[in-house]
Motif scaffolding. Structure first.
Motif, short mmCIF file in Angstrom:
data_model
loop_
_atom_site.label_atom_id
_atom_site.label_comp_id
_atom_site.label_asym_id
_atom_site.label_seq_id
_atom_site.Cartn_x
_atom_site.Cartn_y
_atom_site.Cartn_z
N GLN A 59 0.93 -1.24 -0.39
CA GLN A 59 0.19 0.36 -0.03
C GLN A 59 1.29 1.52 0.06
O GLN A 59 1.96 1.12 0.11
CB GLN A 59 -0.98 0.32 1.32
N THR A 60 0.36 2.70 0.45
CA THR A 60 1.09 3.73 0.12
C THR A 60 0.67 4.79 1.05
O THR A 60 -0.58 4.90 1.03
CB THR A 60 1.25 3.71 -1.50
N ALA A 61 1.26 5.20 2.20
CA ALA A 61 0.79 6.38 2.91
C ALA A 61 1.28 6.96 2.93
O ALA A 61 2.18 7.66 2.84
CB ALA A 61 1.02 5.68 3.99
N VAL A 62 0.31 8.04 2.13
CA VAL A 62 0.79 9.50 2.12
C VAL A 62 0.16 10.12 3.41
O VAL A 62 -0.87 9.70 3.86
CB VAL A 62 -0.90 9.82 0.91
N PRO A 63 0.44 12.00 2.91
CA PRO A 63 -0.05 12.68 4.33
C PRO A 63 -1.58 13.22 4.05
O PRO A 63 -1.50 12.99 3.02
CB PRO A 63 1.09 13.97 3.51
N THR A 64 -1.72 13.51 5.39
CA THR A 64 -3.33 13.77 5.40
C THR A 64 -3.41 15.11 5.26
O THR A 64 -4.33 15.82 4.81
CB THR A 64 -3.74 13.81 6.96
N LEU A 65 -2.49 16.35 5.08
CA LEU A 65 -2.33 17.36 4.14
C LEU A 65 -0.82 17.31 3.64
O LEU A 65 -0.13 17.14 3.07
CB LEU A 65 -2.18 18.50 5.30
N VAL A 66 -1.90 18.15 1.85
CA VAL A 66 -1.00 18.76 1.17
C VAL A 66 0.39 19.72 1.56
O VAL A 66 -0.17 20.52 2.13
CB VAL A 66 -1.83 19.35 -0.07
N ASP A 74 4.08 14.69 -1.51
CA ASP A 74 3.52 13.97 -1.04
C ASP A 74 2.72 12.71 -1.69
O ASP A 74 2.16 11.84 -1.96
CB ASP A 74 1.59 14.48 -1.34
N ASN A 75 4.01 12.26 -2.75
CA ASN A 75 4.05 10.68 -3.43
C ASN A 75 2.98 9.48 -2.72
O ASN A 75 3.35 8.45 -2.54
CB ASN A 75 4.67 10.48 -4.12
N LEU A 121 3.61 11.60 8.37
CA LEU A 121 4.15 12.49 7.08
C LEU A 121 4.04 14.15 6.76
O LEU A 121 4.62 14.41 6.37
CB LEU A 121 4.17 11.67 6.21
N THR A 122 2.32 14.38 7.75
CA THR A 122 2.41 15.61 7.54
C THR A 122 3.05 16.20 7.72
O THR A 122 3.73 17.42 7.49
CB THR A 122 0.72 16.23 8.22
N ASP A 123 3.95 16.63 9.34
CA ASP A 123 5.14 17.49 9.75
C ASP A 123 7.05 16.57 8.63
O ASP A 123 7.54 17.31 9.15
CB ASP A 123 5.24 17.49 11.28
N HIS A 124 6.33 15.73 8.13
CA HIS A 124 7.59 15.33 8.11
C HIS A 124 7.67 14.83 6.33
O HIS A 124 7.58 14.04 5.87
CB HIS A 124 8.48 14.40 8.34
N PRO A 125 7.29 16.04 5.30
CA PRO A 125 6.81 15.48 4.18
C PRO A 125 7.50 15.39 3.37
O PRO A 125 8.37 14.78 2.35
CB PRO A 125 6.29 16.83 3.60
N LEU A 155 1.08 6.56 9.85
CA LEU A 155 1.68 7.34 9.05
C LEU A 155 1.72 8.22 8.31
O LEU A 155 2.66 9.15 8.19
CB LEU A 155 1.75 6.16 8.16
N SER A 156 0.14 8.35 8.39
CA SER A 156 -0.10 9.40 7.09
C SER A 156 -0.24 10.46 7.93
O SER A 156 0.14 11.55 7.26
CB SER A 156 -1.23 9.47 6.50
#
Length: 378
Positions: free
Chosen positions: A15-22, A113-114, A82-86, A78-79
């Motif tokens: 799967q892929t976990a993406v940031p919750t904010l752009v 944000d991939n 990632l918002t604070d660690h883009p 994890l998603s």
């Protein structure tokens, strides 16, 4: 006489976990190669691998419930982290030079944000037996699977993988494998700590949507019910020859030339310490996090290694006071999940460049000294 059963690793989901904010569009971090030849395909595969082992739940009923929900918790937290660690969700790519064509010597991390590749897997073995294996380090590649970054089209390849692997006795492992061009080992550890804090906070607040749990629980049901993407023998995941890494601490180097001498001094001492278990590399490369505001990475050109024939090192090397360091100092053993710290932690620098040494220079948390890894071929 019956043949010994082969231990299998089952990949049950990718799967892929993406940031919750752009992340802001167009943001990049430079990868600076001051001089020398462009980065090679092999250099793109240099990576840091960390595996954290955790014990299972107390009873069978509790263990079943935890296994059903753990995958969903990991992806959700994890998603959020990632918002604070883009940067950790970005991709490596070539930068464009002055013209319309990409310049092979210029690289960068695109904050697009991939996302992080998340692998869910299981092993036909108990965690206790796995940890007691004599060739543990070579088998750990199966707990932090990696797909090589394509040199031609790197932007389509994830430079950071995380893997959740469950064992038959209820224990599980979190494996992280990250390109050294994306983040150095200390930066990766800092991210894992932040993720664990986010994970605990979300669990405490129950900030989780029930349908999401149902969506992912099928990956951790009984072996017969789970759809497996592939099953491979455990030994087939092992690296043929793993390099050896020695860690040091030293005072911060003033400039790039001084950093080069520091790197050479670390390799000198690493080869001396390892003795017959190490091979003197004919050349070496130096990676260092950018201490400025860019947050990028500097890759010193691959340098021919001039070995000193005397019993003492040259003055430019010997003046660096090196102190022994160890992976446990970076705090991986303190990363608690589900209220428990890991029962075992393993770290390694993986470099497919068999004829090169590799030195990674990292600013320590104190800011007054450096944490340095020197990796030499076996």
């Amino acid at each position: 006489m019956a043949a010994t059963a082969t231990t299998l690793v089952h990949v049950e989901s990718k799967q892929t976990a993406v940031p919750t904010l752009v992340t802001g569009a167009g943001r990049t971090l430079p990868i600076t190669v001051p001089s020398g030849p462009p980065l090679t395909a092999a250099a793109l595969q240099r990576r840091f691998r960390a595996v954290l082992y955790y014990g299972g739940a107390g009873d069978a009923e509790q263990q079943q419930q935890v296994e059903e929900e753990r995958a969903a918790w990991v992806k959700e937290s994890l998603s959020a982290a990632l918002t604070d660690h883009p940067k950790m969700a970005g991709r490596l790519r070539r930068r464009r030079g002055g013209g319309d064509q990409d310049d092979e010597g210029l690289w960068e991390v695109k904050l697009n944000d991939n996302g992080v590749r998340l692998v869910l897997a299981s092993v036909d073995m108990s965690m206790t037996a796995f940890l007691e294996a004599k060739d543990l380090q070579s088998k750990e590649a199966a707990l932090a699977l990696w797909t090589d970054v394509d040199w031609q089209e790197p932007e389509f390849c994830a430079p950071f993988f995380m893997q959740l692997t469950r064992f038959q006795d209820g224990g599980y492992a979190i494996g992280a494998c990250c390109s050294l061009l994306l983040a150095d080992p200390l930066s990766l550890v800092d991210f894992l700590k932040a993720w664990a804090r986010t994970h605990a906070k979300m669990q405490a607040q129950m900030n989780h949507v029930a349908p999401a749990v149902i969506q992912y629980t099928r990956y951790f049901q009984s072996p017969g019910a789970a759809r497996r993407l592939k099953s491979v023998p455990l030994d087939s995941c092992s690296a043929a020859v793993a390099p050896t890494t020695v860690l040091f601490r030293a005072a911060a180097a003033a400039d790039a030339q001084d950093r080069h001498a520091l790197a050479a001094a670390c390799l000198d001492q690493a080869v001396e310490k390892l003795g017959s278990n190490a091979k003197k590399p004919p050349r070496f490369a130096v990676l260092a996090a950018d201490g400025g505001s860019s947050g990028g990475m500097t890759v010193a050109r691959t340098c021919d290694y001039v070995w000193d024939g005397e019993t003492t090192a040259p003055p430019s090397r010997s003046r660096h006071a090196l102190r022994a360091a160890y992976w446990h100092e970076v705090g991986l053993g303190e990363i608690a999940l589900d209220g428990s710290e890991p029962v075992h932690v393993s770290c390694s620098v993986v470099s497919p460049c068999a004829d090169e040494g590799l030195v990674v220079v990292m600013p320590a948390a104190s800011g007054d000294d450096l944490f340095i890894s020197a990796t030499v071929p076996n």
